[in-house]
Structure formats: C-alpha cells, structure tokens
Write an enzyme that holds these catalytic residues in place. Structure first.
Site, PDB file in Angstrom:
ATOM      1  N   LYS A   1     -12.159  -2.077   6.907  1.00  0.00           N
ATOM      2  CA  LYS A   1     -11.402  -2.953   7.812  1.00  0.00           C
ATOM      3  C   LYS A   1     -11.866  -2.769   9.263  1.00  0.00           C
ATOM      4  O   LYS A   1     -12.337  -3.716   9.856  1.00  0.00           O
ATOM      5  CB  LYS A   1      -9.907  -2.713   7.680  1.00  0.00           C
TER       6      LYS A   1
ATOM      7  N   TRP B   1       0.838  -1.210   0.000  1.00  0.00           N
ATOM      8  CA  TRP B   1       0.000   0.000   0.000  1.00  0.00           C
ATOM      9  C   TRP B   1       0.865   1.249   0.000  1.00  0.00           C
ATOM     10  O   TRP B   1       0.557   2.219  -0.692  1.00  0.00           O
ATOM     11  CB  TRP B   1      -0.971  -0.006   1.167  1.00  0.00           C
TER      12      TRP B   1
ATOM     13  N   ASP C   1      -1.718   6.707   6.505  1.00  0.00           N
ATOM     14  CA  ASP C   1      -2.720   5.758   6.019  1.00  0.00           C
ATOM     15  C   ASP C   1      -2.959   4.781   7.165  1.00  0.00           C
ATOM     16  O   ASP C   1      -2.113   3.939   7.468  1.00  0.00           O
ATOM     17  CB  ASP C   1      -2.181   5.038   4.772  1.00  0.00           C
TER      18      ASP C   1
HETATM   19  C1  PLP Z   1      -7.049  -1.857   2.210  1.00  0.00           C
HETATM   20  C2  PLP Z   1      -6.017  -0.811   2.263  1.00  0.00           C
HETATM   21  C3  PLP Z   1      -5.945   0.216   1.310  1.00  0.00           C
HETATM   22  C4  PLP Z   1      -6.859   0.291   0.114  1.00  0.00           C
HETATM   23  O1  PLP Z   1      -8.137   0.600   0.472  1.00  0.00           O
HETATM   24  P1  PLP Z   1      -9.288   0.811  -0.644  1.00  0.00           P
HETATM   25  O2  PLP Z   1     -10.363   1.418   0.188  1.00  0.00           O
HETATM   26  O3  PLP Z   1      -9.610  -0.538  -1.182  1.00  0.00           O
HETATM   27  O4  PLP Z   1      -8.774   1.721  -1.675  1.00  0.00           O
HETATM   28  C5  PLP Z   1      -4.987   1.186   1.475  1.00  0.00           C
HETATM   29  N1  PLP Z   1      -4.119   1.163   2.489  1.00  0.00           N
HETATM   30  C6  PLP Z   1      -4.146   0.170   3.423  1.00  0.00           C
HETATM   31  C7  PLP Z   1      -3.160   0.195   4.540  1.00  0.00           C
HETATM   32  C8  PLP Z   1      -5.085  -0.835   3.332  1.00  0.00           C
HETATM   33  O5  PLP Z   1      -5.113  -1.819   4.253  1.00  0.00           O
END
Ligand code: PLP
Length: 355
Positions: free
Chosen positions: A189, A99, A165
């Site tokens: 999540k 990511w 993030d």
């Molecule tokens: C799942 C995830 C993403 C991507 O998320 P989307 O909503 O599918 O774009 C980005 N960063 C991390 C750390 C993730 O776990």
C-alpha cells in the site's frame, strides 16, 4: 489516456521508484547482474537491505532498541505471528474492520482475546471508544481501516505493549515509534510492491513467551540474521528502498503528511459539497488514505454509470469494497494531487449531467 491509479493495494508507487527498479531488473548498478539474479548473500544485496533498514530508521525516527525486519507472508501472516510470539495468556484487540477481525480470529488460536470495543454495529464507520485493560500481554489496533475508510491518526498511549497493523497508513505521517512495541505493514500500500512485509519490533518484548516457536515464525530469528535467515524477497526489498529514497527526497514524513492531508481535504470537501455523493464514515474518523463515498439515496441507481464515466476519464480502482459498496479512492503517498483533482472534476461533471 493518462490513468489515475486509486487502487487500494497493490497500489501506485512513485514513478522514480518504478523506473529505478526497472533499471535494476536489467542491471543492479555495477554488478553486471539483474536484481532478479543476484545472491541474497552477496555484499551488493546486503547493502540493499542495510540501506532500506537505515532509511526506515531515519524516516520514522526509530529509537534505539528497535529492529526493522523484512519478512514474507504478508500482513496476514503477522495476524498469527504476533500472538505466536507475544500472547502468553490474554491479549486485547480493537475491532474496527475486516482486517482487525481477521487478526482477532488468529489470536484466538493462542489464548484468550478480549475485544475491548467494536464498531461492527454500524458497519465500521466510526472508531469506538475504548479502555485498555492492564491484565493483557498486549493491545492490538489497526491504525487505518482500508476497507471502510476510518483511521486512528494519532499515537495512542497504552499501559501495555501496543501492537499496530499499519498496513495502509504507515509512512503517511510522523509516528512516535516509542509508543509501540510492534508495528507491521504489508508493503503493497504505502511502502512498495507486494511480496514483503515490514515489521518494526522493540527487542525487549521478545523472548517472554512460554511456548516454543518454529524458527521461521520467531521474530528473534530474523532479528539475529538481519532478515537474511532464508532467501528474502530481494526484488521487493529493492523497490521498497527506492520508494523510501523518494520519500526522503520530497522532505520525509512531515512533508508527506501535509501533502496527504491536503489531498484528502480536497476530496472530502467535494464529497460534502456535491449533491450526488455522500461520505460513509463519521467525519472525525475519516481516513486520509482510503476515502469512501456513495451516491445519496436519490441517485443510488447511478452507481454503475458513475463507475463507467470515471473509467472513461482514466480513473482506476475506485470501486468500493464489496462490504461497503459505492466508491473508495485510495490516496496513498505516491498518488499525485493531480489525480485527486481529476477525480473531483469527474464528480463535478457527473453532477452537472444528473443533478
Ligand atoms: C491489506 C491489509 C492487510 C493484508 O495484507 P496482506 O499483505 O495482503 O496479507 C492487513 N491489514 C490491513 C490494514 C490491510 O490494509
């Protein structure tokens, strides 16, 4: 059979949140309409957004000067929205996983990117040491590396605007929000269902960029309109609100963090004890949310068999990401300790069968 949902995302939600959301699909209390049918301009829906924002502020103890936004496009859109709004000349990024790499790729469209450190050399199994440069517009980290199972589980001090993030570990522990300029997270999540992304942004970092920003991609649009500039994902925001209510009811982030730590401890202890399995990450960097493990060299050929055995016992979503292989148990907030114990039992039974 009872299922134990270890899916990495979308993932398990608190049962009560699912039930209350299901009720709202039939009728949003007192409106005579479904949450799927009401106007996003109605006062009933505005109340939903406001409650979700205020629960976020309360649970995360968000200080004055910050805004909580509900946006579309997933965390992936934030990979470009962050630099679009904040990167004038140069930004620094920490490369700790897939990511982070995607975030770096997008930032390069907008300016110079200084990758201060990377753990790519060992397949992202550790958190590299890093220094934060002072000649950058911001420093970007990924607090939890969902695919590889490492985590920066403390709030770092940054001399420049810190952007995080937190898609896979937001709300899993108390966070000192004042250390961050911007936090973003896809909801699917730890916050709610897919379809909405949460952004927490300190107002004073906005509006400092030279380039023009299209309206929808400008954080200031959504700040000004309270996430109601265009039609937001109403249903997903409702489910987020219900998840936050549950989180508050169990005792908030301190309590949540305690529970998460103890769930992870149980599983890591078993991984370390069990002669068939081994963890993939450096112990000090181990994630509390995504627990990655593989079969040891001697038992490698049993991978498919354990997968099948675990499925037969109700385990869902424990296949490791393709870049790691093996297994990954995502132990997000809503996963009950009983599920962790059920997985441990599986591992112990499997050991008796094969060791
Ligand atoms: C799942 C995830 C993403 C991507 O998320 P989307 O909503 O599918 O774009 C980005 N960063 C991390 C750390 C993730 O776990």
């Amino acid at each position: 059979m009872k299922k134990h949902n270890f899916n990495p995302g979308p993932s398990i939600l608190p049962r009560i949140a699912v039930e209350n959301t299901a009720k709202a699909v039939l009728e949003l209390e007192g409106t005579g309409l479904s949450i799927l049918e009401i106007s996003h301009r109605s006062k009933d829906f505005e109340a939903v957004v406001n409650e979700a924002v205020s629960l976020f502020k309360e649970l995360m103890k968000i200080p004055e000067g910050y805004h909580v936004l509900f946006l579309g496009g997933g965390a992936s859109l934030q990979f470009c929205m962050v630099p679009f709004n904040l990167l004038n000349k140069k930004a620094a990024y920490l490369e700790t996983g897939g990511w982070a790499q995607k975030a770096i790729k997008e930032a390069k469209f907008f300016g110079e990117v200084n990758v201060v450190a990377s753990s790519a050399d060992k397949n992202f199994t550790y958190i590299p040491k890093f220094n934060i440069p002072t000649d950058v517009d911001y420093f970007h980290i990924t607090t939890n590396n969902t695919l590889y199972g490492t985590e920066i589980r403390h709030d770092i001090v940054s001399p420049v605007t810190l952007v995080a993030d937190m898609s896979s570990d937001i709300l899993s522990r108390p966070v000192d929000v004042s250390r961050y300029g911007l936090i973003y997270a896809g909801a699917q999540k730890n916050i709610g269902p897919a379809g909405v992304t949460v952004v927490i942004v300190r107002e004073d970092i906005l509006g400092k960029i030279e380039r023009k920003i299209p309206t929808m991609l400008d954080y200031r649009t959504h700040v000004k309109e309270n996430s109601l500039y265009n039609t937001p994902p109403c249903f997903a925001i409702f489910a987020v609100k219900e998840t936050l209510k549950w989180l508050k009811s169990i005792g908030g982030l301190e309590k949540m963090s305690e529970i998460n730590n103890s769930k992870a401890q149980l599983l890591y202890d078993e991984i370390d004890r069990n002669s068939l399995f081994t963890g993939t990450c450096e112990p000090v960097a181990r994630s509390i949310m995504n627990i990655c493990f593989i079969l040891t060299e001697k038992y490698k050929q049993l991978e498919e068999e354990f997968q099948k055995f675990a499925s037969s016992k109700g385990m869902v979503g424990i296949k490791g990401h393709r870049s790691v292989g093996g297994f990954r148990a995502s132990t997000y907030n809503a996963l009950p300790v009983e599920s962790v114990k059920a997985l441990i039992e599986c591992m112990q039974e499997f050991e008796k069968m094969h060791a």
